[in-house]
Scaffold this motif. Structure first.
Motif, PDB file in Angstrom:
ATOM      1  N   VAL A  52      -9.064  -0.682   0.894  1.00  0.00           N
ATOM      2  CA  VAL A  52      -8.395  -1.007   2.154  1.00  0.00           C
ATOM      3  C   VAL A  52      -9.263  -0.539   3.318  1.00  0.00           C
ATOM      4  CG1 VAL A  52      -6.353  -0.634   3.583  1.00  0.00           C
ATOM      5  CG2 VAL A  52      -6.114  -0.833   1.098  1.00  0.00           C
ATOM      6  N   PHE A  53      -9.668  -1.494   4.137  1.00  0.00           N
ATOM      7  CA  PHE A  53     -10.456  -1.196   5.331  1.00  0.00           C
ATOM      8  C   PHE A  53      -9.508  -1.073   6.513  1.00  0.00           C
ATOM      9  CE2 PHE A  53     -13.384  -3.023   2.388  1.00  0.00           C
ATOM     10  CZ  PHE A  53     -14.610  -2.437   2.660  1.00  0.00           C
ATOM     11  N   ASP A  63      12.798 -13.936   0.954  1.00  0.00           N
ATOM     12  CA  ASP A  63      12.569 -14.205  -0.481  1.00  0.00           C
ATOM     13  C   ASP A  63      11.805 -13.062  -1.149  1.00  0.00           C
ATOM     14  OD1 ASP A  63      13.867 -16.639  -0.421  1.00  0.00           O
ATOM     15  OD2 ASP A  63      12.032 -17.806  -0.095  1.00  0.00           O
ATOM     16  N   ASN A  64      11.623 -11.945  -0.435  1.00  0.00           N
ATOM     17  CA  ASN A  64      10.902 -10.765  -0.958  1.00  0.00           C
ATOM     18  C   ASN A  64       9.480 -11.074  -1.413  1.00  0.00           C
ATOM     19  OD1 ASN A  64      12.999  -8.842  -0.586  1.00  0.00           O
ATOM     20  ND2 ASN A  64      14.056  -9.731  -2.352  1.00  0.00           N
ATOM     21  N   GLU A  65       8.799 -11.972  -0.691  1.00  0.00           N
ATOM     22  CA  GLU A  65       7.426 -12.331  -1.050  1.00  0.00           C
ATOM     23  C   GLU A  65       6.411 -11.288  -0.566  1.00  0.00           C
ATOM     24  OE1 GLU A  65       6.329 -16.387  -0.106  1.00  0.00           O
ATOM     25  OE2 GLU A  65       8.412 -17.031  -0.380  1.00  0.00           O
ATOM     26  N   PHE A  66       6.771 -10.527   0.470  1.00  0.00           N
ATOM     27  CA  PHE A  66       5.844  -9.556   1.042  1.00  0.00           C
ATOM     28  C   PHE A  66       6.034  -8.175   0.428  1.00  0.00           C
ATOM     29  CE2 PHE A  66       6.350 -12.568   4.677  1.00  0.00           C
ATOM     30  CZ  PHE A  66       5.040 -13.003   4.746  1.00  0.00           C
ATOM     31  N   ILE A  67       4.910  -7.498   0.127  1.00  0.00           N
ATOM     32  CA  ILE A  67       5.020  -6.107  -0.327  1.00  0.00           C
ATOM     33  C   ILE A  67       4.829  -5.159   0.847  1.00  0.00           C
ATOM     34  CG2 ILE A  67       4.283  -6.507  -2.703  1.00  0.00           C
ATOM     35  CD1 ILE A  67       1.533  -5.305  -1.820  1.00  0.00           C
ATOM     36  N   GLU A  68       4.321  -5.693   1.961  1.00  0.00           N
ATOM     37  CA  GLU A  68       4.105  -4.872   3.144  1.00  0.00           C
ATOM     38  C   GLU A  68       4.258  -5.753   4.364  1.00  0.00           C
ATOM     39  OE1 GLU A  68       1.884  -3.390   6.544  1.00  0.00           O
ATOM     40  OE2 GLU A  68       1.240  -5.106   5.374  1.00  0.00           O
ATOM     41  N   VAL A  69       5.006  -5.244   5.352  1.00  0.00           N
ATOM     42  CA  VAL A  69       5.190  -5.958   6.610  1.00  0.00           C
ATOM     43  C   VAL A  69       5.048  -4.951   7.745  1.00  0.00           C
ATOM     44  CG1 VAL A  69       6.863  -7.153   8.091  1.00  0.00           C
ATOM     45  CG2 VAL A  69       6.708  -7.758   5.682  1.00  0.00           C
ATOM     46  N   SER A  70       4.327  -5.324   8.795  1.00  0.00           N
ATOM     47  CA  SER A  70       4.258  -4.460   9.969  1.00  0.00           C
ATOM     48  C   SER A  70       4.267  -5.327  11.223  1.00  0.00           C
ATOM     49  CB  SER A  70       3.016  -3.568   9.928  1.00  0.00           C
ATOM     50  OG  SER A  70       1.843  -4.338   9.900  1.00  0.00           O
ATOM     51  N   THR A  71       4.595  -4.699  12.338  1.00  0.00           N
ATOM     52  CA  THR A  71       4.620  -5.382  13.628  1.00  0.00           C
ATOM     53  C   THR A  71       3.579  -4.728  14.533  1.00  0.00           C
ATOM     54  OG1 THR A  71       6.996  -5.750  13.376  1.00  0.00           O
ATOM     55  CG2 THR A  71       6.083  -6.065  15.570  1.00  0.00           C
ATOM     56  N   ASN A  81      -4.052  -2.475   9.265  1.00  0.00           N
ATOM     57  CA  ASN A  81      -3.868  -1.355  10.187  1.00  0.00           C
ATOM     58  C   ASN A  81      -3.391  -0.149   9.375  1.00  0.00           C
ATOM     59  OD1 ASN A  81      -1.054  -1.552   9.763  1.00  0.00           O
ATOM     60  ND2 ASN A  81      -0.749  -2.763  11.604  1.00  0.00           N
ATOM     61  N   ARG A  82      -3.196   0.964  10.049  1.00  0.00           N
ATOM     62  CA  ARG A  82      -2.854   2.200   9.330  1.00  0.00           C
ATOM     63  C   ARG A  82      -1.522   2.102   8.592  1.00  0.00           C
ATOM     64  NH1 ARG A  82      -1.772   2.806  14.600  1.00  0.00           N
ATOM     65  NH2 ARG A  82       0.109   3.917  15.297  1.00  0.00           N
ATOM     66  N   PHE A  83      -0.577   1.314   9.138  1.00  0.00           N
ATOM     67  CA  PHE A  83       0.729   1.196   8.490  1.00  0.00           C
ATOM     68  C   PHE A  83       0.600   0.453   7.156  1.00  0.00           C
ATOM     69  CE2 PHE A  83       1.595   1.150  13.134  1.00  0.00           C
ATOM     70  CZ  PHE A  83       2.151   2.417  13.217  1.00  0.00           C
ATOM     71  N   GLY A  84      -0.185  -0.615   7.165  1.00  0.00           N
ATOM     72  CA  GLY A  84      -0.417  -1.368   5.931  1.00  0.00           C
ATOM     73  C   GLY A  84      -1.165  -0.534   4.907  1.00  0.00           C
ATOM     74  N   ALA A  85      -2.152   0.227   5.390  1.00  0.00           N
ATOM     75  CA  ALA A  85      -2.934   1.090   4.496  1.00  0.00           C
ATOM     76  C   ALA A  85      -2.036   2.139   3.846  1.00  0.00           C
ATOM     77  CB  ALA A  85      -4.064   1.771   5.277  1.00  0.00           C
ATOM     78  N   THR A 121       1.218   1.965   3.342  1.00  0.00           N
ATOM     79  CA  THR A 121       2.142   1.301   2.415  1.00  0.00           C
ATOM     80  C   THR A 121       1.469   1.019   1.079  1.00  0.00           C
ATOM     81  OG1 THR A 121       3.373   0.300   4.235  1.00  0.00           O
ATOM     82  CG2 THR A 121       3.622  -0.716   2.065  1.00  0.00           C
ATOM     83  N   LEU A 122       0.251   0.470   1.121  1.00  0.00           N
ATOM     84  CA  LEU A 122      -0.450   0.165  -0.139  1.00  0.00           C
ATOM     85  C   LEU A 122      -0.754   1.433  -0.918  1.00  0.00           C
ATOM     86  CD1 LEU A 122      -2.958  -2.788   0.211  1.00  0.00           C
ATOM     87  CD2 LEU A 122      -0.664  -2.745  -0.694  1.00  0.00           C
ATOM     88  N   LYS A 123      -1.107   2.501  -0.216  1.00  0.00           N
ATOM     89  CA  LYS A 123      -1.393   3.784  -0.880  1.00  0.00           C
ATOM     90  C   LYS A 123      -0.138   4.297  -1.585  1.00  0.00           C
ATOM     91  CE  LYS A 123      -4.353   7.115  -1.723  1.00  0.00           C
ATOM     92  NZ  LYS A 123      -5.576   6.891  -2.499  1.00  0.00           N
ATOM     93  N   LYS A 124       1.010   4.165  -0.933  1.00  0.00           N
ATOM     94  CA  LYS A 124       2.274   4.592  -1.551  1.00  0.00           C
ATOM     95  C   LYS A 124       2.596   3.738  -2.778  1.00  0.00           C
ATOM     96  CE  LYS A 124       4.466   6.357   2.607  1.00  0.00           C
ATOM     97  NZ  LYS A 124       5.163   5.878   3.796  1.00  0.00           N
ATOM     98  N   LEU A 125       2.348   2.444  -2.671  1.00  0.00           N
ATOM     99  CA  LEU A 125       2.678   1.526  -3.769  1.00  0.00           C
ATOM    100  C   LEU A 125       1.753   1.671  -4.979  1.00  0.00           C
ATOM    101  CD1 LEU A 125       3.410  -1.773  -1.801  1.00  0.00           C
ATOM    102  CD2 LEU A 125       5.078  -0.393  -3.044  1.00  0.00           C
TER     103      LEU A 125
END
Length: 195
Positions: free
Chosen positions: A12-13, A69-77, A105-109, A111-115
């Motif tokens: 994740v960049f 439809d729960n297609e996203f594993i991460e969502v941020s604004t 962005n940091r929020f997506g990063a 989330t992926l780290k937690k998942l």
């Protein structure tokens, strides 16, 4: 959610807007044979952006429907626009490559780290504030947009301590060279160092 196999890695960049995350990620990914997972967004494309290459540009209604439809594993604004990553896209890219990368962005990063835990390697790319401002002006961003992006600068920079690798992107060639060597160690590929 896609369950990662033992050797599958997600790079994740992240870092402040204008630091060159995308360019560094694409060049490193190409060198190491990694596939990129493209995010979805409701923001309009910039003049230089291509749908399906930079982002999947979709309408707010399409985004909300996919979210329902729960297609996203991460969502941020960010700046009133929605961004998201689809689990199906991660699975598809892993079918094509043992390692994938995303630019988030940091929020997506986070989330992926937690998942995905230890399967995620976070790479922080940054430059000083004045350099970012200059790069955004050169790419044609409005003063209003530059101010919006720079308003997040300190928060983005504070996230670097949580990342696995940190690179200041002053000279693109050096950044990519150093980063590729570092990521190669994560991948246990042992590329030859010919310099």
């Amino acid at each position: 959610m896609y369950a990662l196999k033992e050797r599958e890695m997600i790079f994740v960049f992240t870092g402040p807007h204008g630091a060159g995350r995308k360019t560094v990620a694409e060049m490193s990914g190409s060198t190491l044979g990694m596939k990129q997972v493209i995010s979805y967004t409701t923001r309009p494309p910039k003049a230089t952006e291509v749908d399906g290459q930079d982002y999947h540009f979709i309408s707010p209604a399409q985004f909300v429907a996919a979210q329902a439809d729960n297609e996203f594993i991460e969502v941020s604004t960010v700046n009133e626009h929605l961004y998201g990553i689809k689990s199906a896209d991660i699975e598809l890219m892993f079918q094509q490559s043992g390692s994938i990368y995303l630019i988030l962005n940091r929020f997506g990063a986070q989330t992926l780290k937690k998942l995905y835990g230890e399967h995620v390697v976070q790479i922080f790319i940054y430059a000083d504030r004045a350099t970012l401002e200059e790069r955004m002006r050169e790419s044609g961003d409005s003063e209003e947009l530059i101010a919006k992006y720079l308003s997040h600068y300190e928060d983005e920079m504070a996230y670097r301590d949580q990342c696995d690798h940190v690179f200041e992107n002053v000279d693109l060639a050096h950044t990519v060279f150093d980063l590729t060597k570092t990521l190669d160690q994560n991948l246990n590929r042992n590329l030859l160092d010919l310099d």
